[in-house]
Design an enzyme around this catalytic site. Structure first.
Site, short mmCIF file in Angstrom:
data_model
loop_
_atom_site.label_atom_id
_atom_site.label_comp_id
_atom_site.label_asym_id
_atom_site.label_seq_id
_atom_site.Cartn_x
_atom_site.Cartn_y
_atom_site.Cartn_z
N LYS A 95 3.48 1.09 -4.87
CA LYS A 95 4.36 0.49 -5.89
C LYS A 95 3.66 0.35 -7.24
O LYS A 95 4.22 0.70 -8.28
CB LYS A 95 4.85 -0.89 -5.44
CG LYS A 95 5.64 -0.88 -4.16
CD LYS A 95 6.04 -2.28 -3.72
CE LYS A 95 4.87 -3.17 -3.31
NZ LYS A 95 4.17 -2.72 -2.09
N THR A 96 2.44 -0.17 -7.21
CA THR A 96 1.74 -0.42 -8.47
C THR A 96 1.29 0.91 -9.10
O THR A 96 1.40 1.10 -10.31
CB THR A 96 0.54 -1.36 -8.22
OG1 THR A 96 1.04 -2.55 -7.60
CG2 THR A 96 -0.16 -1.73 -9.52
N HIS A 155 3.95 -9.33 -0.24
CA HIS A 155 5.26 -9.52 0.36
C HIS A 155 5.82 -10.91 0.06
O HIS A 155 6.99 -11.07 -0.27
CB HIS A 155 5.16 -9.29 1.87
CG HIS A 155 6.46 -9.48 2.57
ND1 HIS A 155 7.57 -8.72 2.28
CD2 HIS A 155 6.83 -10.37 3.53
CE1 HIS A 155 8.58 -9.13 3.04
NE2 HIS A 155 8.15 -10.12 3.80
N ASP A 196 0.79 -1.24 0.00
CA ASP A 196 0.00 0.00 0.00
C ASP A 196 0.83 1.29 0.00
O ASP A 196 0.25 2.37 0.10
CB ASP A 196 -0.99 0.06 1.18
CG ASP A 196 -2.23 -0.77 0.91
OD1 ASP A 196 -2.44 -1.15 -0.28
OD2 ASP A 196 -2.97 -1.06 1.85
P1 GDP Z 1 1.15 -1.10 -3.47
O1 GDP Z 1 0.51 -2.10 -2.57
O2 GDP Z 1 2.48 -0.66 -2.92
O3 GDP Z 1 1.26 -1.56 -4.89
O4 GDP Z 1 0.24 0.23 -3.44
P2 GDP Z 1 -0.86 0.74 -4.49
O5 GDP Z 1 -0.21 1.28 -5.70
O6 GDP Z 1 -1.88 -0.33 -4.67
O7 GDP Z 1 -1.47 1.97 -3.69
C1 GDP Z 1 -2.07 1.81 -2.41
C2 GDP Z 1 -3.00 2.97 -2.12
O8 GDP Z 1 -2.25 4.19 -2.03
C3 GDP Z 1 -4.04 3.20 -3.21
O9 GDP Z 1 -5.26 3.55 -2.59
C4 GDP Z 1 -3.47 4.35 -3.99
O10 GDP Z 1 -4.45 5.12 -4.64
C5 GDP Z 1 -2.77 5.16 -2.92
N1 GDP Z 1 -1.66 5.92 -3.50
C6 GDP Z 1 -0.70 5.43 -4.31
N2 GDP Z 1 0.15 6.38 -4.68
C7 GDP Z 1 -0.27 7.54 -4.09
C8 GDP Z 1 0.21 8.88 -4.10
O11 GDP Z 1 1.20 9.24 -4.74
N3 GDP Z 1 -0.49 9.78 -3.36
C9 GDP Z 1 -1.58 9.43 -2.64
N4 GDP Z 1 -2.18 10.39 -1.97
N5 GDP Z 1 -2.06 8.18 -2.62
C10 GDP Z 1 -1.42 7.23 -3.33
MG MG Z 2 0.76 -3.40 -5.74
#
Ligand code: GDP
Ligand code: MG
Length: 383
Positions: free
Chosen positions: A24-25, A84, A21
């Protein structure tokens, strides 16, 4: 017909790492969007990255999304993984061989347990360069973000990454995806940091061809295809190759990278090889495709081994003669018998000589000239 791959730039393999969260994606999608708008690559939306088809390999399910893009100076294959457990599996088993990594840390949360574990994992599998993206900088308070940056630099230093000199770039994947100019520029800055900080790894293009098989597919009407990253050498359509593990020799009748046909693949490329007349069941992940006669498989070797301590993600208890860990060698996993000779026991933190007898023959090259051959033995499944 499909457009052929034209090699105009050096190719590198990178990937996003970091706590669930932290974005990354979203960041991966944003990178493809920013570059697509410049005309170098196609936009890959979040959903296509996050719902990459699962690959079943040796009884475990691996989730891994590959996207490709180009900067002004380089062509990149970029991997993003959802959970993870996928990081641990892909990195320990060598499915994701990264030349460098983008560590994604949320400006709102800072370092979380998986942030630290991925840095440790990267160190263990030989990823030498990490660029930090402090993501969600759009939503973070500046002073808190400064603290997050300090914390990340300390974490990198603690693992020998030179935290003072590592690039740390404040980005917003989400705002860049929405087209916000300020945050689009932050993605450009991140890519510049990757271009300049992650060096082009040495590629052994003059060595005999070798490709560890990651996956095997059937293309109806065409035959059996194996995929993986070329470890060394080059291969061309029409070349004879040996499949070690399958005990057969054949000819490469097709070559592709990211769906584009190519004439010649070289060390570092992610490719699919079409093999003439090979039954689907004959080839498996863990086999090795190589220039005929260029490697001699064997099952016994002597190695100098450092046993990781618990603090480093290793064991809490000693290892003794008779221990039978799983060895990960390229994409293969093999059980081996450990013999410690006169020492008989090795404690976490010790460096010892050991003789290993693997359960089956594996292609080896002895000595330090085999940089991408790594064997990892863990006492318990890493989580
Ligand atoms: P991952 O699990 O690392 O791949 O994370 P995700 O890309 O799925 O993002 C997790 C959450 O963080 C989602 O609800 C995204 O919309 C939010 N999010 C991701 N990048 C940003 C950002 O640059 N700014 C904000 N405010 N929220 C973000
Ligand atoms: Mg992801």
């Amino acid at each position: 017909s499909k457009t052929a791959y034209v090699r105009t730039k050096p190719h590198l393999n990178i990937g996003t790492m970091g706590h669930v969260d932290h974005g990354k994606t979203t960041l991966t999608a944003a990178i493809t969007k920013v570059l697509a708008e410049r005309g170098s690559g196609s936009f890959v939306p979040f959903d296509r990255i996050d719902r990459a088809p699962e690959e079943a390999a040796r009884g475990i399910t691996i989730n891994i999304a590959h996207v490709e893009y180009e900067t002004d100076t380089r062509h990149y294959a970029h991997v993003d993984m959802p959970g993870h457990a996928d990081y641990v599996k892909n990195m320990v088993t060598g499915a994701a061989q990264l030349d460098g990594a983008i560590l994604v840390v949320s400006a709102l949360d800072g370092i979380m347990p998986q942030t630290a574990e991925h840095v440790l994992l990267a160190r263990q599998v030989g990823v030498d360069h990490i660029v930090v993206a402090i993501n969600k900088a759009d939503a973070g308070d500046e002073e808190l973000t400064d603290l997050v940056e300090l914390e990340v630099r300390d974490l990198l230093s603690a693992h020998g990454y030179g935290g003072e000199s590592a690039p740390v770039v404040r980005v917003s994947g989400l705002k860049a995806l929405e087209g916000d100019p300020r945050w689009t520029a932050s993605i450009d800055a991140l890519l510049d940091a990757v271009d300049t900080y992650v060096p082009m790894p040495e590629r052994y293009v003059d060595a005999p061809f070798l490709l560890p098989v990651e996956n095997v597919l059937t293309i109806t009407g065409r035959g059996t295809v194996v995929t993986g990253a070329v470890e060394r050498g080059t291969v061309r359509v029409g070349d004879r190759v040996q499949v070690l593990g399958a005990g057969l020799e054949t000819v490469v009748t097709g070559l592709e990278t990211f769906g584009k046909p190519m004439e010649e693949a070289q060390a570092g490329d992610n490719v699919a090889l079409l093999l003439r007349g090979v039954p689907r069941d004959a080839v498996r992940r863990g086999h090795v495709v190589a220039a005929p006669g260029s490697v001699v498989p064997s099952r016994r070797f002597t190695a100098r081994v450092y046993v990781l301590s618990a603090r480093e993600g290793g064991r809490t208890t000693p290892v003794a003669t008779g221990y039978r860990p799983q060895f990960y060698i390229r994409t293969a996993d093999v059980v081996g018998d450990v013999d410690l000779g006169e020492a008989a026991v090795a404690r976490p933190g010790d460096t010892v000589m050991m003789t290993v007898e693997l359960g089956r023959d594996v292609p080896w090259r002895p000595g330090s000239d085999s940089p991408s051959v790594r064997a990892a033995a863990r006492s318990a499944p890493a989580r």
